[in-house]
Enzyme design. Structure first.
Site, PDB file in Angstrom:
ATOM      1  CE1 TYR A 185      34.571  32.092  45.951  1.00  0.00           C
ATOM      2  CE2 TYR A 185      36.408  33.164  44.818  1.00  0.00           C
ATOM      3  CZ  TYR A 185      35.294  33.227  45.642  1.00  0.00           C
ATOM      4  OH  TYR A 185      34.899  34.435  46.164  1.00  0.00           O
ATOM      5  CB  THR A 234      34.440  36.507  43.287  1.00  0.00           C
ATOM      6  OG1 THR A 234      35.826  36.710  42.986  1.00  0.00           O
ATOM      7  CG2 THR A 234      33.967  35.272  42.527  1.00  0.00           C
TER       8      THR A 234
END
Length: 297
Positions: A136, A112
């Site tokens: 995350y 990401t």
């Protein structure tokens, strides 16, 4: 190549299965249950990232792995960070161990762009420093670090906001705005709606995995690529596009502004030059037009 896709039942996973099949590869879907109804998969294998025995069976006989399985919700990661490290980091390490035991030498990993944190409005490139702002992103960065120690030829794709197609997540911006227009309901917006993000069509993101497989680096080497449209779109612009395409007004309810970066826009130049990948379907109007048509049909 015979390619195992972890997380194959997900929104992006299904698109990757389709892209692999269209490119002439043999896609093997790794899912939690073999009862899953999967298209574009030559075979379905049931396994969990935290079940080492099942992982060993899942990777048996494949040439490469596209690793998409994991947890992805930012707010949830802040409430339960250890679970995110357990699945995203420890689960990736378990997969790497299974690949090593089965002598599977190729990997493409879904990461990401959130790893970069707030870039101060600069275009997001591979040269920017890592600055993960939440568990995350940190769990994905830790997984990347584990991949770097592996003997496989590995490509890491740092993805922008994946959108378009039949997005099943009603919490993401485009489905939320389209749902408000369809139901003639007000839409809650944080602040004044000027926050800018980069949206890459799910089919473009899926093709990046095929491009990564077909342009792997040398064994024992990891290459990172930023994957995005290269264009920034504000919340207001998404709303305006939905109103124009649907012909319906979207009333707004403004909430306090969230503490978040004002602009995150990717620069996919490296992926274009080295992988031959371009975001062919990631225009906002085209994405929203397709999604509105799918809702109406």
């Amino acid at each position: 190549m015979r390619v195992l896709v972890t997380g194959a039942a997900g929104y992006l996973g299904r698109a990757v299965l389709s892209a692999l099949t269209e490119a002439g590869h043999e896609a093997v879907a790794m899912v939690h249950s073999q009862r899953s109804n999967m298209t574009n998969a030559k075979e379905i294998r049931a396994a969990d990232l935290l079940d080492s025995a099942a992982l060993r069976r899942a990777v048996d006989g494949v040439d490469a792995v596209c690793h998409l399985a994991g947890l992805t919700r930012v707010r949830e990661s802040m409430a339960d960070p250890l679970r995110y490290f357990g699945v995203n980091t420890v689960g990736t390490i378990a997969l790497l161990d299974a690949m090593a035991a089965a002598e599977v030498p190729r990997l493409v990993f879904a990461s990401t762009c959130a790893i970069y944190g707030d870039v101060g409005g600069r275009p997001i490139t591979e040269e920017l420093p890592d600055n993960p702002p939440h568990p995350y992103a940190s769990s994905k960065l830790a997984a990347e670090s584990a991949i770097e120690t592996h003997d496989a030829a590995a490509v890491v794709l740092r993805l922008s906001n994946v959108a378009g197609g039949r997005d099943p997540d009603p919490t993401r911006l485009m489905p939320r705005v389209l749902g408000a227009a369809a139901r003639n309901e007000p839409l809650e917006v944080n602040g004044d709606g000027t926050t800018v993000r980069d949206y890459v069509h799910v089919s473009d993101a899926a093709r990046a995995f095929v491009a990564g497989l077909e342009h792997l680096p040398a064994p024992g080497t990891t290459e990172r690529y930023v994957i995005g449209s290269g264009r920034g779109t504000s919340v207001r612009q998404v709303i305006a596009a939905v109103e124009q395409i649907s012909g319906r007004h979207v009333a707004l309810t403004h909430r306090p502004a969230a503490s978040e970066p004002s602009s995150l826009v990717s620069d996919p130049t490296k992926a274009s030059r080295q992988l031959g990948w371009v975001p062919a379907c990631s225009g906002i109007d085209a994405m929203i037009g397709q999604m509105w048509h799918d809702r109406s049909s």
